[in-house]
Design an enzyme around this catalytic site. Structure first.
Site, short mmCIF file in Angstrom:
data_model
loop_
_atom_site.label_atom_id
_atom_site.label_comp_id
_atom_site.label_asym_id
_atom_site.label_seq_id
_atom_site.Cartn_x
_atom_site.Cartn_y
_atom_site.Cartn_z
CD GLU A 1 -9.40 0.95 -3.98
OE1 GLU A 1 -8.40 0.22 -3.71
OE2 GLU A 1 -10.52 0.48 -4.25
CD GLN B 1 -17.43 -3.25 -0.06
OE1 GLN B 1 -18.05 -2.50 -0.81
NE2 GLN B 1 -16.44 -4.02 -0.47
CE LYS C 1 -25.57 2.07 -4.41
NZ LYS C 1 -25.40 0.62 -4.60
CG MET D 1 17.35 5.06 4.11
SD MET D 1 18.93 5.93 3.99
CE MET D 1 18.56 7.16 2.76
C1 LIG Z 1 5.54 2.12 3.10
C2 LIG Z 1 6.87 2.17 3.74
N1 LIG Z 1 7.31 1.11 4.47
C3 LIG Z 1 8.53 1.15 5.05
C4 LIG Z 1 9.34 2.24 4.92
C5 LIG Z 1 10.71 2.28 5.58
N2 LIG Z 1 11.76 2.33 4.56
C6 LIG Z 1 12.38 3.49 4.23
S1 LIG Z 1 13.52 3.28 3.01
C7 LIG Z 1 13.23 1.63 2.93
C8 LIG Z 1 13.98 0.77 1.96
C9 LIG Z 1 13.72 1.09 0.54
O1 LIG Z 1 14.36 0.14 -0.27
P1 LIG Z 1 14.52 0.35 -1.82
O2 LIG Z 1 13.20 0.76 -2.38
O3 LIG Z 1 15.13 -0.84 -2.40
O4 LIG Z 1 15.44 1.63 -1.91
P2 LIG Z 1 17.00 1.78 -1.58
O5 LIG Z 1 17.12 2.37 -0.23
O6 LIG Z 1 17.62 0.43 -1.66
O7 LIG Z 1 17.50 2.70 -2.65
C10 LIG Z 1 12.26 1.26 3.86
C11 LIG Z 1 11.80 -0.12 4.07
C12 LIG Z 1 8.82 3.32 4.18
N3 LIG Z 1 9.51 4.45 4.02
N4 LIG Z 1 7.61 3.25 3.58
#
Ligand SMILES: Cc1ncc(C[n+]2csc(CCOP(=O)(O)OP(=O)(O)O)c2C)c(N)n1
Ligand SMILES: [Mg+2]
Lengths: 163, 578
Positions: free
Chosen positions: B50, B113, B162, B479
């Site tokens: 979803e 649910q 429902k 990041m």
């Molecule tokens: C759902 C969610 N969980 C955690 C985060 C925190 N967060 C921000 S960037 C990131 C890393 C992303 O890694 P990747 O997709 O490999 O991208 P990169 O920065 O390596 O390009 C995280 C864990 C987030 N933004 N969203």
């Protein structure tokens, strides 16, 4: 600074929780909140007492306006207004204290609306600080229970908060 | 015409002109699904989770300006949708989410649910409704679409028990032509007096800056913004959400501002004497430290939402109204007025800006033996001729996409700016591709983000939405790793996954094409090959430099003038990790 915000809101399930939720989500404080239907049964009137600096109050009123259920609101602090709060107060009484409490009630223009051999229930309305003063004047040990409505308010003069 | 509640819901969608509904069935919405079965006007896109439904609907909405529509069952179906609803909420995206609910007599009894969907979503919707009577369906839908799409747009949830859709109960149906809500009347036109004052202030500026956000795109005002900017000859910067609202290849554009914006945009803001904020909300990722934000500037702020004005930053001339009519009025005033911008001051200002631009704050090592993520985005820009719809996930790759893909048109750059939701990119791309089947659609992602909604690869196959997945695979939650490098002395706590799937095989398992690209010289040919496969979803796994960071950067608690730049552009970067 303390502000008293009067709100006309759709009388619908969940409307109250939208207001309360807004305050908790954004970290605004609520000192008191009263709500009841108005002469127009589709509307409720809410009176909310809050505190904050000008910027916070501005945000509060804007965010309240943004709620879809809020129809109209005013900050009573912006105008000359009257505030009243209802208090019901239960005190222990003895043969020695009964007269004294009655006299205090008269001075504060309260009414004794329930009497037993050991207690009174006092009904009093007024600005909140008057109710505070009354409580302070009564011996703390003798107070059994205090119920306060929180303030409600209305502006002076011929203009009113209506649709 | 007598219809059941379920048929009424479907008929309401038709009357709203809904093309697609993104959903997933379950017990509480079975009557609704049965009503969908008997018609073909509203096409149902069956997602695999979803969350994917909400992001796909969101992508569709961002790419078209039309509301995205979602259908989920009660309980877990509804809670799975919440992340996507919050994502749409923070970026003001019009969306209508229909959630099933247990039957009215058992609401509140912890029935199977059952969750309080209205309660759960209250803080992350523009508004929500619980329908308690079949007679209220049509009016509620009319209101929901009205609220979602007008004023500052946003998601609206309609919770449908429902029994309201019971096939045995029929009532006459008529879709209301108009809605009137006494409590909801968004302001459209800005105050003329305020607009006049704003124009006068703008013309008095010596170091003006136009700071435009996502509101320009939502409000369909790109044309007006472009005209105004060219008329004034002022420098313009966009927020992350505003990219494409002004053509990035126009000479007035000085790049994105904020945490990973250009040096010139941030310095320009810092030194400016008059800033006009247009459909932007002074987000903390834009302003940096508030007490150091634009110390010399008088600020004009145009926004449809009064609550956005003076929320974070004090404003000198607030204008509440829709961006488009306000800008139209401004343009008219400028054209008919005698006063013109201060040419001499402006020339000096542009010279100053040129010195900041000369620093080339996005520069990176072009001679690296590794694939640089920036290079991939640059090549993608060229291969797609700058005309693709680009969705992204969240992380370094998102910032590289924003920095290196130059958006000349609105609604082309589709990312979760406000909530920063990893997992957004792929389902959003599917929604975009459904809206624009002939256009190139690419999802720029990272190996961590893509795994959050990877199951939607299956949806992409079933509904023939050939998107290109540009996976900038640096092996890290880049990041997070970057922040840990800068602020935690390179203690890379749990920002590394020891196991990463073989994406090529995974793509193939889902019925798509997988490609793995390891060398810089292979980037361009691989992209060309992938985009030539018009009818295939291609998963491109680019093995990029694991140590690359996003520059420049305003670190937490710093002001615009206090950016961290790449140490001497072009020098080899710390390779400890490689
Ligand atoms: C759902 C969610 N969980 C955690 C985060 C925190 N967060 C921000 S960037 C990131 C890393 C992303 O890694 P990747 O997709 O490999 O991208 P990169 O920065 O390596 O390009 C995280 C864990 C987030 N933004 N969203
Ligand atoms: Mg990564």
């Amino acid at each position: 600074m303390r502000h008293i915000i009067s709100i006309l809101i759709e009388n619908e399930a969940g409307a109250l929780s939208r207001v309360a939720g807004l305050f908790s989500a954004r970290g605004y404080n609520i000192e008191s909140l009263t709500v009841a239907p108005t002469e127009d049964e589709t509307l409720s009137r809410m009176t909310l007492v809050t505190a904050g600096n000008e910027q916070i109050i501005e945000q509060i009123t804007k965010q309240l306006h943004k709620l879809i259920d809020v129809v109209k609101l005013i900050d009573l602090a912006d105008s000359v207004h009257i505030e009243r709060e209802l208090m019901l107060l239960k005190v222990k009484t003895t043969d020695e204290t009964r007269e004294e409490i009655k006299r205090m009630c008269d001075i504060f223009r309260g009414k004794i609306i329930d009497v037993t051999s050991k207690s009174y229930v006092v009904e009093m309305t007024g600005p909140s600080d008057k109710l505070d003063a009354f409580i302070a004047a009564i011996n703390n040990d003798s107070i059994i229970e205090v119920v306060r409505s929180g303030p409600t308010g209305i502006s002076r003069g011929e203009n009113g908060l209506r649709l | 015409m007598e219809l059941t509640g379920a048929q009424i819901v479907v008929q309401c969608l038709k009357d709203e002109g809904v093309e697609f509904i993104f959903g997933y069935p379950g017990g509480a919405v079975l009557h609704l699904y049965d009503a969908l079965f008997h018609q073909e006007d509203v096409k149902h896109i069956l997602v695999r989770h979803e969350q994917g439904a909400t992001h796909a609907a969101d992508g569709y909405a961002r790419a078209t300006g039309k509301p995205g529509v979602v259908l989920v069952t009660s309980g877990p179906g509804a809670t799975n949708a919440v992340t996507g609803i919050a994502t749409a909420h923070l970026d003001s995206i019009p969306m209508v989410v229909i959630s099933g609910q247990v039957a009215t007599p058992v609401i509140g009894s912890d029935a199977f649910q059952e969750v309080d969907m209205v309660g759960i979503t209250r803080p992350c919707v523009k508004h929500n409704f619980l329908i308690k009577d079949i007679k209220d369906i049509a009016e509620t839908f009319k209101k929901a679409f009205h609220v979602a799409t007008t004023g500052r747009p946003g998601p609206v949830v309609i919770d449908v028990p429902k029994d309201i859709t019971d096939p045995n109960i029929k009532i006459p149906y008529k879709y209301p032509k108009k809605v009137s809500m006494r409590s909801y009347n968004p302001v459209v036109k800005g105050h003329k007096g305020q607009i006049k004052k704003a124009v006068a202030l703008l013309l008095s500026a010596k170091k003006p800056m136009i700071y435009a956000g996502g509101g320009v795109i939502l409000g369909g005002a790109s044309k007006q913004l472009t005209e105004l900017t060219r008329l004034l000859g002022y420098p313009i910067t966009n927020t992350l959400m505003g990219l494409g609202g002004f053509p990035a290849t126009d000479k007035h554009f000085i790049g994105m501002l904020g945490m990973h914006g250009t040096y010139e945009a941030n310095m320009g803001m810092h030194e400016s004497d008059v800033i006009i904020a247009i459909g932007a909300r002074f987000d903390d990722r834009v302003t940096g430290k508030l007490t150091e934000f634009c110390p010399y500037a008088k600020i004009i702020h145009i926004d449809i939402d009064p609550a956005s004005i003076a929320k974070n930053v004090k404003v000198d001339i607030p204008i509440v109204g829709e961006v488009k009519p306000v800008l139209e009025t401004m343009i008219a005033l400028l054209k008919e007025g005698k006063n013109k911008p201060n040419k001499k001051a402006l020339a000096t200002w542009w010279e100053q800006i040129a010195t900041w631009q000369a620093l080339d704050s996005f520069a990176y090592d072009r001679d690296s033996e590794f694939i640089k993520p920036q290079y991939v985005v640059e090549q993608l820009y060229e291969v797609t001729k700058g005309d693709a719809f680009i969705t992204s996930d969240v992380g370094q790759h998102q910032m590289f996409a924003a920095q290196f893909y130059h958006f000349d048109k609105p609604r082309r750059w589709i990312n979760s700016g406000g909530l920063g939701t990893m997992g957004f990119g792929l389902p959003a791309a599917i929604g975009v591709k459904l809206a624009h089947p002939k256009a190139d659609v690419a999802c720029i992602t990272g190996e961590a983000s893509i795994q959050m909604c990877i199951q939607e690869l299956s949806t992409a196959l079933q509904f023939k939405t050939p998107v290109k997945i540009i996976n900038l695979n640096n092996g890290y939650m880049g990041m997070v790793r970057q922040w840990q490098e800068f602020s935690y002395n390179s203690r890379y706590s749990h920002s590394y996954m020891d196991t990463i799937p073989e994406f090529v095989k995974l793509a193939e398992a889902y019925g798509h094409v997988g490609m793995r690209i390891e060398k810089p010289e292979d980037v361009r040919p691989a992209l060309e090959e992938a985009f030539a496969m018009k009818d295939r979803t291609v998963f491109m796994d680019f093995m990029t430099d694991r140590t690359e960071n996003v520059y420049p950067m305003i670190e937490a608690g710093k002001g615009h003038h206090d950016m961290r730049l790449r140490v001497a552009p072009g020098t080899p970067i710390d390779r400890e990790l490689a």
